[in-house]
Design a protein around this motif. Sequence first.
Motif, mmCIF file in Angstrom:
data_model
loop_
_atom_site.group_PDB
_atom_site.id
_atom_site.type_symbol
_atom_site.label_atom_id
_atom_site.label_comp_id
_atom_site.label_asym_id
_atom_site.label_seq_id
_atom_site.Cartn_x
_atom_site.Cartn_y
_atom_site.Cartn_z
ATOM 1 N N ARG A 1 -23.827 43.954 -25.400
ATOM 2 C CA ARG A 1 -25.147 43.569 -24.986
ATOM 3 C C ARG A 1 -25.333 42.083 -24.253
ATOM 4 N NH1 ARG A 1 -27.504 47.017 -29.901
ATOM 5 N NH2 ARG A 1 -25.585 47.917 -30.267
ATOM 6 N N LEU A 2 -24.267 41.270 -24.226
ATOM 7 C CA LEU A 2 -24.392 39.961 -23.573
ATOM 8 C C LEU A 2 -23.123 39.962 -22.677
ATOM 9 C CD1 LEU A 2 -26.076 37.461 -24.771
ATOM 10 C CD2 LEU A 2 -26.247 39.546 -26.062
ATOM 11 N N PRO A 3 -23.317 39.142 -21.724
ATOM 12 C CA PRO A 3 -22.330 38.900 -20.557
ATOM 13 C C PRO A 3 -21.008 38.468 -21.533
ATOM 14 C CG PRO A 3 -23.768 37.121 -20.544
ATOM 15 C CD PRO A 3 -24.473 38.242 -21.419
ATOM 16 N N THR A 4 -19.993 38.798 -20.759
ATOM 17 C CA THR A 4 -18.455 38.316 -21.290
ATOM 18 C C THR A 4 -18.640 36.806 -21.004
ATOM 19 O OG1 THR A 4 -17.610 40.464 -20.951
ATOM 20 C CG2 THR A 4 -16.375 38.601 -21.186
ATOM 21 N N VAL A 5 -18.343 36.148 -22.283
ATOM 22 C CA VAL A 5 -18.164 34.469 -21.688
ATOM 23 C C VAL A 5 -16.995 34.212 -21.740
ATOM 24 C CG1 VAL A 5 -18.533 32.448 -23.210
ATOM 25 C CG2 VAL A 5 -20.246 34.309 -23.442
ATOM 26 N N LEU A 6 -16.580 33.505 -20.658
ATOM 27 C CA LEU A 6 -15.322 32.975 -20.304
ATOM 28 C C LEU A 6 -14.816 31.688 -20.645
ATOM 29 C CD1 LEU A 6 -15.508 34.187 -16.434
ATOM 30 C CD2 LEU A 6 -14.646 35.567 -18.383
ATOM 31 N N ALA A 7 -16.000 30.826 -20.866
ATOM 32 C CA ALA A 7 -15.739 29.466 -21.434
ATOM 33 C C ALA A 7 -17.189 29.155 -21.843
ATOM 34 C CB ALA A 7 -14.981 28.609 -20.498
ATOM 35 N N VAL A 8 -17.137 28.035 -22.806
ATOM 36 C CA VAL A 8 -18.272 27.262 -23.137
ATOM 37 C C VAL A 8 -17.783 26.051 -23.565
ATOM 38 C CG1 VAL A 8 -18.300 28.307 -25.632
ATOM 39 C CG2 VAL A 8 -20.428 27.394 -24.644
ATOM 40 N N ASP A 9 -18.540 24.913 -23.243
ATOM 41 C CA ASP A 9 -18.644 23.603 -23.546
ATOM 42 C C ASP A 9 -19.870 23.054 -24.134
ATOM 43 O OD1 ASP A 9 -18.367 20.604 -23.674
ATOM 44 O OD2 ASP A 9 -16.873 20.771 -22.110
ATOM 45 N N GLU A 10 -19.834 23.343 -25.542
ATOM 46 C CA GLU A 10 -21.153 22.971 -26.314
ATOM 47 C C GLU A 10 -21.510 21.318 -25.864
ATOM 48 O OE1 GLU A 10 -21.478 24.131 -30.415
ATOM 49 O OE2 GLU A 10 -19.998 25.656 -30.176
ATOM 50 N N SER A 11 -20.446 20.626 -25.818
ATOM 51 C CA SER A 11 -21.076 19.117 -25.622
ATOM 52 C C SER A 11 -21.709 18.887 -24.487
ATOM 53 C CB SER A 11 -19.818 18.176 -25.816
ATOM 54 O OG SER A 11 -18.595 18.388 -24.922
ATOM 55 N N ARG A 12 -21.039 19.334 -23.188
ATOM 56 C CA ARG A 12 -21.702 19.330 -22.162
ATOM 57 C C ARG A 12 -22.926 20.244 -21.699
ATOM 58 N NH1 ARG A 12 -16.267 17.456 -18.815
ATOM 59 N NH2 ARG A 12 -15.457 19.468 -19.624
ATOM 60 N N ALA A 13 -23.095 21.401 -22.596
ATOM 61 C CA ALA A 13 -23.890 22.530 -22.362
ATOM 62 C C ALA A 13 -23.792 23.088 -21.148
ATOM 63 C CB ALA A 13 -25.375 21.810 -22.327
ATOM 64 N N TRP A 14 -22.271 23.376 -21.055
ATOM 65 C CA TRP A 14 -21.953 24.285 -19.787
ATOM 66 C C TRP A 14 -21.351 25.968 -20.299
ATOM 67 C CZ3 TRP A 14 -17.964 20.597 -17.079
ATOM 68 C CH2 TRP A 14 -18.679 19.426 -16.261
ATOM 69 N N LEU A 15 -21.543 26.587 -19.412
ATOM 70 C CA LEU A 15 -21.442 28.009 -19.827
ATOM 71 C C LEU A 15 -20.722 28.836 -18.638
ATOM 72 C CD1 LEU A 15 -21.770 30.620 -21.737
ATOM 73 C CD2 LEU A 15 -23.948 30.679 -20.561
ATOM 74 N N LEU A 16 -19.758 29.603 -18.799
ATOM 75 C CA LEU A 16 -18.961 30.375 -17.637
ATOM 76 C C LEU A 16 -19.106 31.815 -18.131
ATOM 77 C CD1 LEU A 16 -17.743 29.979 -14.887
ATOM 78 C CD2 LEU A 16 -15.575 29.945 -16.224
ATOM 79 N N THR A 17 -19.639 32.575 -17.173
ATOM 80 C CA THR A 17 -19.637 33.958 -17.767
ATOM 81 C C THR A 17 -19.022 34.878 -16.718
ATOM 82 O OG1 THR A 17 -21.981 34.075 -17.213
ATOM 83 C CG2 THR A 17 -21.567 33.789 -19.406
ATOM 84 N N ALA A 18 -18.563 36.108 -17.033
ATOM 85 C CA ALA A 18 -18.316 37.122 -16.203
ATOM 86 C C ALA A 18 -19.584 37.852 -15.439
ATOM 87 C CB ALA A 18 -17.673 38.155 -16.868
ATOM 88 N N ASP A 19 -19.531 38.336 -14.511
ATOM 89 C CA ASP A 19 -20.665 38.988 -13.588
ATOM 90 C C ASP A 19 -20.913 40.303 -14.668
ATOM 91 O OD1 ASP A 19 -22.371 39.084 -11.281
ATOM 92 O OD2 ASP A 19 -21.260 41.279 -11.063
ATOM 93 N N ALA A 20 -22.309 40.368 -14.655
ATOM 94 C CA ALA A 20 -23.017 41.504 -15.695
ATOM 95 C C ALA A 20 -23.638 42.658 -14.714
ATOM 96 C CB ALA A 20 -23.944 40.875 -16.312
ATOM 97 N N GLY A 21 -23.360 42.406 -13.431
ATOM 98 C CA GLY A 21 -24.182 43.832 -12.728
ATOM 99 C C GLY A 21 -25.350 43.013 -11.850
ATOM 100 N N VAL A 22 -26.488 43.762 -11.875
ATOM 101 C CA VAL A 22 -27.581 43.559 -11.034
ATOM 102 C C VAL A 22 -28.799 43.455 -12.044
ATOM 103 C CG1 VAL A 22 -26.705 44.585 -9.016
ATOM 104 C CG2 VAL A 22 -27.967 46.153 -10.429
ATOM 105 N N ALA A 23 -29.637 42.699 -11.727
ATOM 106 C CA ALA A 23 -30.705 42.341 -12.521
ATOM 107 C C ALA A 23 -31.717 43.776 -12.414
ATOM 108 C CB ALA A 23 -31.689 41.212 -12.175
ATOM 109 N N VAL A 24 -32.413 43.831 -13.605
ATOM 110 C CA VAL A 24 -33.159 45.225 -13.462
ATOM 111 C C VAL A 24 -34.221 45.279 -12.157
ATOM 112 C CG1 VAL A 24 -34.698 44.512 -15.227
ATOM 113 C CG2 VAL A 24 -34.352 47.078 -14.976
ATOM 114 N N GLY A 25 -34.830 44.171 -12.168
ATOM 115 C CA GLY A 25 -35.801 43.807 -11.113
ATOM 116 C C GLY A 25 -35.412 44.357 -9.732
ATOM 117 N N THR A 26 -34.011 44.199 -9.282
ATOM 118 C CA THR A 26 -33.715 44.800 -8.139
ATOM 119 C C THR A 26 -33.673 46.386 -7.920
ATOM 120 O OG1 THR A 26 -31.143 44.766 -8.730
ATOM 121 C CG2 THR A 26 -32.099 42.767 -7.756
ATOM 122 N N LEU A 27 -33.711 46.757 -9.102
ATOM 123 C CA LEU A 27 -33.800 48.388 -9.220
ATOM 124 C C LEU A 27 -35.166 48.850 -9.424
ATOM 125 C CD1 LEU A 27 -30.628 48.837 -11.488
ATOM 126 C CD2 LEU A 27 -30.760 48.913 -9.102
#
Length: 313
Positions: free
Chosen positions: A79-105
């Motif tokens: 139910r969430l995007p796949t998290v590839l990496a996270v750096d809590e100290s710098r508040a950085w997040l890297l995630t895999a693509d999750a498709g298209v936003a429902v608004g575009t549909l």
Amino acid sequence: MTPPEPLDFAQPLDLAEARRWIAGVVGPDFSLELQKQRAWATTMRVTVGEETAWFKACQPVQAFEPRLTAELARRWPDRLPTVLAVDESRAWLLTADAGVAVGTLGNSPEIWLRALPRYAELQLGETSHAVDHLGHGVPDLRLERLPAALESLLASDVPLAPDDVRRLRRFAPRFGALCAELGAAGPAETAQHDDLHVNGLFVRGEDLRFLDWGDASIGHPFFSLVVTFRFLESHNGLAPPDPWFTRLRDAYLEPYGRDLTATFSLAWRVGLVAHACAWLRHRQAMPAAARPAFDAEYADLVRWVVARAIPEA
């Protein structure tokens, strides 16, 4: 790529260091493209060959988001995007693509009919983690805090319409009583997205994933549908009496296993005001030069909230 234009950020992005961090995950051959830059976060598209990933650098106002996303993705990987990496100290997040936003549909209500029960299941499961989320910086908008949050909004310099301010001030004592009533009714407070709209739900085939948790808080679960329903009204032109609102409400409530329609109505009214109060957090974090445009949208939101939550005196 050209570095993002500075916006008087509290925490400027070190682009060179971000590139090194991303390279440590996806390898050296990738490109970066700036997608969004706001006072609360910068988002970039990461292209690696034929694949896409997303890098998000959060400002202190929503530094909780990378960890919250990673925790939710660990427990709810479908139910969430796949998290590839996270750096809590710098508040950085890297995630895999999750498709298209429902608004575009087209923001189809049929998609929300599938998504909302899954979202409710996530909320029910996160109840036991609410205290941990609070301890890691997720904003506290539990019911006991909402009367003070309304007072903070009324004491702010947000340029609201005088009639809206008058009605909110008159409503404040009743609002406190409604918060107490909702607290007694339940369900337990938990993680709630608070920005669950056309750009918060993504679709890829049969997969439905909830993204962008930077507006999230710990609060009453039913508050989440305030934004969902607002966008069905504004984006799809559905008037509140439309049967879709009842269908979506019932689908959302189904995982709770009992009749909570009266509680939902109460939560809807309280949640409208809570959502307006929640916006103040981001406004306080943005540069003064960026506030006029934000304030115009804020005033429109409050006008919409007042019209639906507070009967005309």
